[in-house]
Structure formats: structure tokens, C-alpha cells
Design a protein around this motif. Structure first.
Motif, PDB file in Angstrom:
ATOM      1  N   LEU A 169       0.822  -1.214   0.000  1.00  0.00           N
ATOM      2  CA  LEU A 169       0.000   0.000   0.000  1.00  0.00           C
ATOM      3  C   LEU A 169       0.851   1.257   0.000  1.00  0.00           C
ATOM      4  O   LEU A 169       0.538   2.232  -0.697  1.00  0.00           O
ATOM      5  CB  LEU A 169      -0.955  -0.007   1.196  1.00  0.00           C
ATOM      6  CG  LEU A 169      -2.050  -1.067   1.157  1.00  0.00           C
ATOM      7  CD1 LEU A 169      -2.776  -1.134   2.496  1.00  0.00           C
ATOM      8  CD2 LEU A 169      -3.015  -0.808   0.011  1.00  0.00           C
ATOM      9  N   GLU A 170       1.926   1.262   0.756  1.00  0.00           N
ATOM     10  CA  GLU A 170       2.818   2.431   0.799  1.00  0.00           C
ATOM     11  C   GLU A 170       3.496   2.666  -0.546  1.00  0.00           C
ATOM     12  O   GLU A 170       3.626   3.801  -0.995  1.00  0.00           O
ATOM     13  CB  GLU A 170       3.866   2.274   1.903  1.00  0.00           C
ATOM     14  CG  GLU A 170       3.332   2.558   3.285  1.00  0.00           C
ATOM     15  CD  GLU A 170       2.815   3.987   3.403  1.00  0.00           C
ATOM     16  OE1 GLU A 170       3.548   4.939   3.061  1.00  0.00           O
ATOM     17  OE2 GLU A 170       1.655   4.153   3.829  1.00  0.00           O
ATOM     18  N   ALA A 224       3.032   5.972  -2.709  1.00  0.00           N
ATOM     19  CA  ALA A 224       4.213   6.796  -2.979  1.00  0.00           C
ATOM     20  C   ALA A 224       4.482   6.968  -4.471  1.00  0.00           C
ATOM     21  O   ALA A 224       4.976   8.012  -4.892  1.00  0.00           O
ATOM     22  CB  ALA A 224       5.440   6.194  -2.293  1.00  0.00           C
ATOM     23  N   THR A 225       4.155   5.948  -5.265  1.00  0.00           N
ATOM     24  CA  THR A 225       4.453   6.007  -6.697  1.00  0.00           C
ATOM     25  C   THR A 225       3.215   6.273  -7.547  1.00  0.00           C
ATOM     26  O   THR A 225       3.311   6.265  -8.767  1.00  0.00           O
ATOM     27  CB  THR A 225       5.155   4.714  -7.162  1.00  0.00           C
ATOM     28  OG1 THR A 225       4.321   3.596  -6.865  1.00  0.00           O
ATOM     29  CG2 THR A 225       6.496   4.540  -6.467  1.00  0.00           C
ATOM     30  N   HIS A 226       2.070   6.488  -6.915  1.00  0.00           N
ATOM     31  CA  HIS A 226       0.829   6.849  -7.601  1.00  0.00           C
ATOM     32  C   HIS A 226       0.453   5.849  -8.690  1.00  0.00           C
ATOM     33  O   HIS A 226       0.165   6.225  -9.821  1.00  0.00           O
ATOM     34  CB  HIS A 226       0.931   8.254  -8.197  1.00  0.00           C
ATOM     35  CG  HIS A 226       1.361   9.287  -7.212  1.00  0.00           C
ATOM     36  ND1 HIS A 226       0.538   9.736  -6.203  1.00  0.00           N
ATOM     37  CD2 HIS A 226       2.547   9.932  -7.063  1.00  0.00           C
ATOM     38  CE1 HIS A 226       1.194  10.624  -5.481  1.00  0.00           C
ATOM     39  NE2 HIS A 226       2.409  10.765  -5.975  1.00  0.00           N
ATOM     40  N   VAL A 227       0.460   4.556  -8.336  1.00  0.00           N
ATOM     41  CA  VAL A 227       0.119   3.541  -9.334  1.00  0.00           C
ATOM     42  C   VAL A 227      -1.378   3.565  -9.638  1.00  0.00           C
ATOM     43  O   VAL A 227      -2.188   3.981  -8.815  1.00  0.00           O
ATOM     44  CB  VAL A 227       0.558   2.116  -8.908  1.00  0.00           C
ATOM     45  CG1 VAL A 227       2.055   2.044  -8.702  1.00  0.00           C
ATOM     46  CG2 VAL A 227      -0.182   1.638  -7.700  1.00  0.00           C
ATOM     47  N   ASP A 228      -1.708   3.124 -10.858  1.00  0.00           N
ATOM     48  CA  ASP A 228      -3.105   3.042 -11.279  1.00  0.00           C
ATOM     49  C   ASP A 228      -3.738   1.708 -10.920  1.00  0.00           C
ATOM     50  O   ASP A 228      -4.947   1.609 -10.776  1.00  0.00           O
ATOM     51  CB  ASP A 228      -3.199   3.203 -12.808  1.00  0.00           C
ATOM     52  CG  ASP A 228      -2.664   4.537 -13.285  1.00  0.00           C
ATOM     53  OD1 ASP A 228      -2.905   5.556 -12.619  1.00  0.00           O
ATOM     54  OD2 ASP A 228      -1.994   4.551 -14.342  1.00  0.00           O
ATOM     55  N   LEU A 229      -2.888   0.670 -10.833  1.00  0.00           N
ATOM     56  CA  LEU A 229      -3.400  -0.681 -10.629  1.00  0.00           C
ATOM     57  C   LEU A 229      -2.378  -1.527  -9.881  1.00  0.00           C
ATOM     58  O   LEU A 229      -1.181  -1.446 -10.159  1.00  0.00           O
ATOM     59  CB  LEU A 229      -3.695  -1.337 -11.988  1.00  0.00           C
ATOM     60  CG  LEU A 229      -4.138  -2.799 -12.001  1.00  0.00           C
ATOM     61  CD1 LEU A 229      -5.516  -2.957 -11.359  1.00  0.00           C
ATOM     62  CD2 LEU A 229      -4.147  -3.348 -13.428  1.00  0.00           C
ATOM     63  N   ILE A 230      -2.871  -2.336  -8.969  1.00  0.00           N
ATOM     64  CA  ILE A 230      -2.054  -3.353  -8.304  1.00  0.00           C
ATOM     65  C   ILE A 230      -2.560  -4.695  -8.811  1.00  0.00           C
ATOM     66  O   ILE A 230      -3.758  -4.979  -8.737  1.00  0.00           O
ATOM     67  CB  ILE A 230      -2.198  -3.295  -6.769  1.00  0.00           C
ATOM     68  CG1 ILE A 230      -1.753  -1.936  -6.231  1.00  0.00           C
ATOM     69  CG2 ILE A 230      -1.399  -4.431  -6.122  1.00  0.00           C
ATOM     70  CD1 ILE A 230      -2.094  -1.704  -4.760  1.00  0.00           C
TER      71      ILE A 230
END
Length: 144
Positions: free
Chosen positions: A96-97, A101-107
């Protein structure tokens, strides 16, 4: 749609990550985005520290780095589209961090079939799905 994709990898569960990465790579290719492969090195319990070799943590980090580097090469993505990251701590928290921190669009992450302990205690993927600020795709293990 999804330009920045985070794919957590449990380097201790070899093979489980393959389907998650195989799902993430086409999305990254289609959108000209980036894929981040993330490994989380667990913190050793303080009580166990005296019984572990002095270079235990360094070995864990090196093994994780080697595994992620190999997986990054195997994606077939150009080097500028795939990166590897290692964090230390509890997997769900660090996933989650990193996403924040990297502003991802998708995990995109793999998950085991639920067992009794998962129902009672929860799992990393369950926690990530509940608390992520971005979309999360959980890829189930095929073993029944």
C-alpha cells in the motif's frame, strides 16, 4: 487505462507470481506504461535476531533483488518500462505504501486459495483490496 502497474512478488513462493505478471505485462504494453515488481523482505522478530547469521537480512535482500531482476528480464518489456523495488516490513503495509508513494493506477497480485487461517486472520491480498486507493486485481492460484 492503467499506465502504472504495481505487481507485488513473494520471492519465497516461486511460481505464484507468474500469472499475475502475465496479466500485468499486456496492460503495460498496451498503454505504454510501466511495471514495478515489488518484493517485501519481512522484518525478523527481535527475539530471533540473536539466532540468525549476521548477514541474514543482506542475504534476503540480495536474493529478492536477484529474483526480481530475473523476473523483470523475463517480462519481455524494455528496461525503461519495468523496474524492481524492495521494501522492508509487513507485506500488505509496504504494498500500500509503494502504491501510494508512486501513484500507481493498478495493483496486480497473486493470491492463494483461502484456507482456515486466511478466514480467521485475513490475507495480504484481502487487506490490500480493502485499503488501496487504486484498483486492485487479484489473480487466484489455479490449484484447488
Amino acid at each position: 487505462m492503467f499506465k502504472t502497474v504495481l505487481c507485488p512478488v513473494d520471492v519465497n513462493e516461486s511460481g505464484l507470481e507468474a500469472r499475475a505478471i502475465a496479466t500485468a505485462v499486456p496492460m503495460v504494453k498496451a498503454n505504454g506504461g510501466t511495471l514495478t515488481l515489488l518484493a517485501v523482505v519481512l522484518d525478523s522478530p527481535v527475539m530471533a535476531a540473536e539466532y540468525l547469521p549476521p548477514d541474514f537480512r543482506e542475504n534476503q535482500v540480495r536474493e529478492a533483488q536477484d529474483a526480481l531482476t530475473r523476473l523483470a528480464r523475463e517480462t519481455g518489456l524494455p528496461a525503461e518500462q519495468v523496474q524492481v523495488r524492495i521494501r522492508h516490513g509487513r507485506p500488505y503495509h509496504e504494498i500500500l505504501e509503494e502504491a501510494r508513494a508512486t501513484h500507481v493506477d493498478l495493483i496486480v497480485m497473486a493470491s492463494h486459495r483461502p484456507g482456515l487461517s486466511t478466514y480467521l486472520l485475513g490475507s495480504n491480498s484481502t487487506y490490500v483490496v480493502r485499503h488501496a486507493a487504486c484498483s486492485v486485481m487479484v489473480i487466484r492460484d489455479q490449484a484447488a
